[in-house]
Design an enzyme around this catalytic site. Structure first.
Site, PDB file in Angstrom:
ATOM      1  N   ARG A  35       0.829  -1.208   0.000  1.00  0.00           N
ATOM      2  CA  ARG A  35       0.000   0.000   0.000  1.00  0.00           C
ATOM      3  C   ARG A  35       0.861   1.254   0.000  1.00  0.00           C
ATOM      4  O   ARG A  35       0.352   2.360  -0.129  1.00  0.00           O
ATOM      5  CB  ARG A  35      -0.892   0.025   1.238  1.00  0.00           C
ATOM      6  CG  ARG A  35      -2.024  -0.966   1.227  1.00  0.00           C
ATOM      7  CD  ARG A  35      -2.843  -0.729   2.484  1.00  0.00           C
ATOM      8  NE  ARG A  35      -3.867  -1.741   2.692  1.00  0.00           N
ATOM      9  CZ  ARG A  35      -4.315  -2.092   3.886  1.00  0.00           C
ATOM     10  NH1 ARG A  35      -3.825  -1.522   4.975  1.00  0.00           N
ATOM     11  NH2 ARG A  35      -5.247  -3.011   4.014  1.00  0.00           N
ATOM     12  N   GLU A  47      -0.797  -8.679  -5.309  1.00  0.00           N
ATOM     13  CA  GLU A  47      -2.142  -9.236  -5.441  1.00  0.00           C
ATOM     14  C   GLU A  47      -2.109 -10.713  -5.794  1.00  0.00           C
ATOM     15  O   GLU A  47      -2.911 -11.499  -5.294  1.00  0.00           O
ATOM     16  CB  GLU A  47      -2.947  -8.453  -6.488  1.00  0.00           C
ATOM     17  CG  GLU A  47      -3.423  -7.091  -5.993  1.00  0.00           C
ATOM     18  CD  GLU A  47      -4.245  -7.194  -4.705  1.00  0.00           C
ATOM     19  OE1 GLU A  47      -4.958  -8.192  -4.528  1.00  0.00           O
ATOM     20  OE2 GLU A  47      -4.154  -6.286  -3.875  1.00  0.00           O
ATOM     21  N   GLN A  52      -5.497 -16.283  -1.852  1.00  0.00           N
ATOM     22  CA  GLN A  52      -5.642 -17.443  -0.972  1.00  0.00           C
ATOM     23  C   GLN A  52      -4.472 -17.591  -0.014  1.00  0.00           C
ATOM     24  O   GLN A  52      -4.127 -18.703   0.381  1.00  0.00           O
ATOM     25  CB  GLN A  52      -5.788 -18.716  -1.814  1.00  0.00           C
ATOM     26  CG  GLN A  52      -6.992 -18.710  -2.693  1.00  0.00           C
ATOM     27  CD  GLN A  52      -8.274 -18.827  -1.907  1.00  0.00           C
ATOM     28  OE1 GLN A  52      -8.608 -19.879  -1.428  1.00  0.00           O
ATOM     29  NE2 GLN A  52      -8.983 -17.718  -1.755  1.00  0.00           N
ATOM     30  N   THR A  53      -3.826 -16.497   0.309  1.00  0.00           N
ATOM     31  CA  THR A  53      -2.625 -16.568   1.135  1.00  0.00           C
ATOM     32  C   THR A  53      -2.674 -15.454   2.171  1.00  0.00           C
ATOM     33  O   THR A  53      -3.099 -14.348   1.867  1.00  0.00           O
ATOM     34  CB  THR A  53      -1.373 -16.426   0.243  1.00  0.00           C
ATOM     35  OG1 THR A  53      -1.441 -17.394  -0.803  1.00  0.00           O
ATOM     36  CG2 THR A  53      -0.102 -16.644   1.047  1.00  0.00           C
ATOM     37  N   LEU A  90       5.591 -20.664  -0.894  1.00  0.00           N
ATOM     38  CA  LEU A  90       4.385 -19.832  -0.949  1.00  0.00           C
ATOM     39  C   LEU A  90       3.152 -20.630  -1.366  1.00  0.00           C
ATOM     40  O   LEU A  90       2.026 -20.256  -1.063  1.00  0.00           O
ATOM     41  CB  LEU A  90       4.587 -18.681  -1.947  1.00  0.00           C
ATOM     42  CG  LEU A  90       4.618 -17.265  -1.405  1.00  0.00           C
ATOM     43  CD1 LEU A  90       4.554 -16.264  -2.543  1.00  0.00           C
ATOM     44  CD2 LEU A  90       3.483 -17.009  -0.442  1.00  0.00           C
ATOM     45  N   GLY A  91       3.373 -21.718  -2.098  1.00  0.00           N
ATOM     46  CA  GLY A  91       2.243 -22.531  -2.522  1.00  0.00           C
ATOM     47  C   GLY A  91       1.574 -22.037  -3.791  1.00  0.00           C
ATOM     48  O   GLY A  91       1.890 -20.958  -4.299  1.00  0.00           O
ATOM     49  N   CYS A 202     -15.103  -7.256  10.767  1.00  0.00           N
ATOM     50  CA  CYS A 202     -16.187  -8.087  10.230  1.00  0.00           C
ATOM     51  C   CYS A 202     -15.626  -9.460   9.875  1.00  0.00           C
ATOM     52  O   CYS A 202     -15.704  -9.915   8.734  1.00  0.00           O
ATOM     53  CB  CYS A 202     -16.791  -7.394   9.007  1.00  0.00           C
ATOM     54  SG  CYS A 202     -18.412  -8.009   8.513  1.00  0.00           S
ATOM     55  N   CYS A 209     -18.689  -6.297  16.079  1.00  0.00           N
ATOM     56  CA  CYS A 209     -19.519  -5.195  15.584  1.00  0.00           C
ATOM     57  C   CYS A 209     -19.329  -3.924  16.419  1.00  0.00           C
ATOM     58  O   CYS A 209     -19.700  -2.835  15.983  1.00  0.00           O
ATOM     59  CB  CYS A 209     -20.984  -5.609  15.556  1.00  0.00           C
ATOM     60  SG  CYS A 209     -21.289  -7.029  14.478  1.00  0.00           S
TER      61      CYS A 209
END
Length: 370
Positions: A35, A47, A52-53, A90-91, A202, A209
């Site tokens: 970022r 990205e 999935q990591t 990393l897979g 969330c 909440c």
DNA sequence: AAGCCGTGGCG
DNA sequence: TCGCCAAGGCT
């Protein structure tokens, strides 16, 4: 507009929602390296790594990958073994190959610059609608919606969508909602904020909440159903597998094998192994290891034994590994086999489990090791 | 359109 | 130990 469009979100005060959400995000966001950059290539890399990591895992790879492959061109021109070695652990290794293929397309068709349209991004291998939308909004601040695990959960709760979030109909609905509530003027922070909210407050279970800046907009919260949405998936079946493997050692070298096409981790390296029934006894396992050595054209002694447990997708695997002190054969082994110095084996593309096996034998072979 | 593809951490 | 989970895409 509602304020940006009608339809399934007719009365939703999207602009007020987004402002509230983004204000929270600016205060609460984690400092994440992808970022902090404005380099679209670096964002693309992050990205793909993050698919999935977990963030924590990617943090251990991101900087090293970029320092080794700083530009699209560096990645496009990299030898595959080197690429896989950097990705090792990393897979989902297909991601690495797709990422390089994407880099080559970007070189060939986009003059080395990451394209700035959704269509061109989605045409790149390994980049689907989410990743394309993420690059559009994060790298270029262009108004493309995103739906992924975090934001899907947030949106499902916000609009009290009770159906399973993965069903095709629900996915379509969530994309529609994401598009409707996306503010044209600040897509980057809005999208980041949706994901950050899903990650920090969330959450999948035990949503907090009290921390949520937009609970007053949340239909599930109002209905007290935030813990029921989205519904849990049916548990996935698991299979158990067992292998016997050998780690041939000779004069500070180990024998590794290139994994053939069609098997897990194809193209990477492993120590030779064969599948065995779940029920093999220790004696049978030892005999299997001896036979495996013979089939490699090796003579040697099995000197140490250790079991490794790991998981590959839905397979729980036990690898019974034998360290074998060998005489190196006069004839070179098959093309898929390679003797490598112990201290260089770590530079090969290895799966995580094989890396652990390597650590075991390396430690043992060091003077004073046991 | 289900199933496949990896891994590490955590309750 | 075990199941679940995490910034998906492809076939």
């Amino acid at each position: 507009m509602t304020e940006f469009g009608p339809d399934s979100t007719p009365d939703f005060p999207a602009a007020a929602f987004s402002r509230r959400l983004v204000r929270w995000y600016r205060r609460q966001k984690r400092a994440l390296p992808w970022r902090e950059t404005s380099d679209p290539y670096a964002i693309l890399v992050s990205e793909v790594m993050l698919q999935q990591t977990t963030v924590a895992t990617v943090l251990g790879y991101y900087a090293r990958f970029l320092s080794r492959f700083p530009t699209v061109r560096d990645l496009a021109e990299a030898p595959e073994d080197e690429l896989l070695a950097v990705w090792s652990g990393l897979g989902y290794y297909r991601r690495a190959r797709n990422l390089q293929a994407a880099a080559r397309v970007i070189m060939a068709q986009h003059a080395g610059r990451v394209p700035q349209t959704l269509e061109a991004l989605m045409a790149l291998p390994g980049i689907g609608r989410y990743t394309a939308g993420a690059i559009m909004s994060f790298a270029f601040n262009k108004p493309s919606p995103i739906v992924e695990t975090n934001s899907a959960r947030v949106l499902a709760r916000l609009f009290c969508v009770r159906a399973p979030v993965k069903s095709p109909a629900t996915v379509r609905q969530l994309w529609h909602i994401a598009e409707q509530i996306l503010p044209p003027n600040n897509p980057r922070e809005h999208n980041y904020a949706l994901m950050e909210l899903g990650s920090l407050a969330c959450r999948p279970s035990q949503p907090d909440c009290v921390l949520c800046p937009v609970s007053e907009f949340c239909a599930a919260f109002k209905a007290g159903e935030q813990r029921l949405i989205p519904p849990a998936d049916a548990p996935a079946a698991r299979t158990r597998l067992r292998f016997v493997g050998v780690v041939p050692l000779n004069d500070g070298h180990v024998l590794v094998a290139r994994i053939p096409q069609g098997e897990w981790h194809a193209g990477m390296f492993e120590f030779p192994k064969v599948p065995v029934p779940l029920t093999v006894s220790d004696v049978e396992a030892r005999e299997t290891a001896q036979q495996l050595l013979q089939s490699l054209g090796l003579r040697g002694n099995l000197v140490a034994f250790r079991e490794f447990r790991y998981t590959v997708t839905r397979h729980s695997i036990t690898l019974c590994a034998w360290m074998a002190m060998c005489r190196r054969p006069a004839r070179p082994p098959g093309k898929a086999l390679r003797w490598v110095p112990l201290d260089e084996a770590g530079k090969l593309p290895l799966g995580s489990a094989q890396r652990r096996v390597l650590a075991w034998v390396s430690n043992d072979q060091r003077p004073g090791g046991t």
